[in-house]
Scaffold this active site. Structure first.
Site, PDB file in Angstrom:
ATOM      1  N   GLU A  82      -8.306   7.569  -6.553  1.00  0.00           N
ATOM      2  CA  GLU A  82      -9.142   8.395  -7.423  1.00  0.00           C
ATOM      3  C   GLU A  82      -8.340   9.223  -8.416  1.00  0.00           C
ATOM      4  O   GLU A  82      -8.909   9.817  -9.343  1.00  0.00           O
ATOM      5  CB  GLU A  82     -10.036   9.299  -6.574  1.00  0.00           C
ATOM      6  CG  GLU A  82     -11.130   8.521  -5.853  1.00  0.00           C
ATOM      7  CD  GLU A  82     -11.996   9.369  -4.933  1.00  0.00           C
ATOM      8  OE1 GLU A  82     -11.620  10.528  -4.687  1.00  0.00           O
ATOM      9  OE2 GLU A  82     -13.028   8.863  -4.469  1.00  0.00           O
ATOM     10  N   GLU A 113      -0.050  -0.456  13.496  1.00  0.00           N
ATOM     11  CA  GLU A 113       0.499   0.903  13.446  1.00  0.00           C
ATOM     12  C   GLU A 113       1.648   1.113  14.428  1.00  0.00           C
ATOM     13  O   GLU A 113       2.338   2.133  14.375  1.00  0.00           O
ATOM     14  CB  GLU A 113      -0.586   1.936  13.715  1.00  0.00           C
ATOM     15  CG  GLU A 113      -1.111   1.966  15.134  1.00  0.00           C
ATOM     16  CD  GLU A 113      -2.110   3.092  15.346  1.00  0.00           C
ATOM     17  OE1 GLU A 113      -1.825   3.952  16.194  1.00  0.00           O
ATOM     18  OE2 GLU A 113      -3.148   3.129  14.654  1.00  0.00           O
TER      19      GLU A 113
END
Length: 271
Positions: A82, A113
């Site tokens: 954004e 992960e």
């Protein structure tokens, strides 16, 4: 260092959730959510230090990297993606990396992960350097993908930060500028997409917005550098041009805006 306690994994203070009415569920979740901004408030001194170093590095030509897994990684991607449309900065100034890469944005990638070396490998693909700042996101503060990357960054003289929800964590121990937002046990035990995720989103909002304001990407209270990527944003930009230039002609303001590509440039060239 104090003993590391995984508060994010502690049992919920609520029991027998399946027996609650919908109203009880919503009220109790909301009551827990109300505590998150207060926890963030306590971390403002830490956030301030991280904002300052990111701003300094960006002014000197550096970039900001976010690094996370699961919810933390997805929140990082939202914030990074954004920045260009909101503040008109180039793609690649703020970069978010997630364990498991693109597939992990919409699906859980098993054991991604847990790879201690993968985070650093991903950073190297973007030629991370001493000019940059790397911020690791991990609610637990123990994610190997993040811990390993931050440890390698420090070995290579790269400034590190983090956003975690447990105190004295391994991630924070590998961060020059740790941000610890302690929100307590989750409503559903260990479901850190809830309060912990909300806390991380709030901190990311504060972090990127404050940095971009410091970089001059906002004037007064307006997104004068936003990208004109849809009709809503064009209309918003036209109204900013009208206000700043004291115009009465919507079409003329729109023409100025579209010719120049941003509110800032339209105003500068019209004055």
């Amino acid at each position: 260092m104090s003993e590391f306690i995984k508060i994010t994994e502690q049992p919920s203070k609520y029991r027998h959730l399946e027996k609650m009415s919908v109203k009880e569920l919503l009220t109790n979740i909301n009551n827990e959510d109300k505590t998150v901004p207060l926890a963030v408030e306590k971390a403002i001194p830490q956030i301030e230090k991280l904002v300052s170093i990111i701003t300094d590095r960006m002014l000197a030509g550096g970039r900001l990297f976010y690094l996370g897994a699961g919810t933390s990684g997805r929140l990082a991607i939202v914030d990074a993606s954004e920045c260009p449309p909101t503040f008109g900065v180039p793609h690649g100034l703020v970069i978010a990396l997630i364990a498991g890469n693109e597939k992990a944005i919409t699906q859980a990638v098993e054991f991604a992960e847990d790879d201690l070396e993968a985070g650093w490998n991903d950073l190297q693909k973007h030629f991370v350097s001493e000019k940059d700042v790397v911020v690791g996101l991990a609610a637990s503060g123990t994610t190997p993908y993040v811990v390993g990357a931050l440890a390698q960054c420090r070995k290579n003289g790269i400034i590190t930060g983090c956003i975690v929800c447990n105190p004295n964590s391994p991630v924070a121990a590998n961060s020059d500028f740790p941000v610890e937002v302690i929100v307590g046990p989750e409503f559903v035990t260990a479901s850190t997409r809830m309060k912990s995720g909300t806390a991380q989103k709030l901190v990311l909002n504060m972090l990127s917005t404050s940095v971009m304001i410091q970089l001059g990407r906002v004037e007064d209270n307006s997104m004068v550098n936003m990208q004109l990527t849809n009709a809503k944003l064009v209309d918003r930009g036209v109204k900013m041009v009208i206000e700043q230039l004291n115009l009465n002609d919507y079409d003329k303001a729109k023409q100025l805006l579209l010719e120049n590509g941003s509110v800032k440039k339209a105003v500068e060239r019209a004055e």
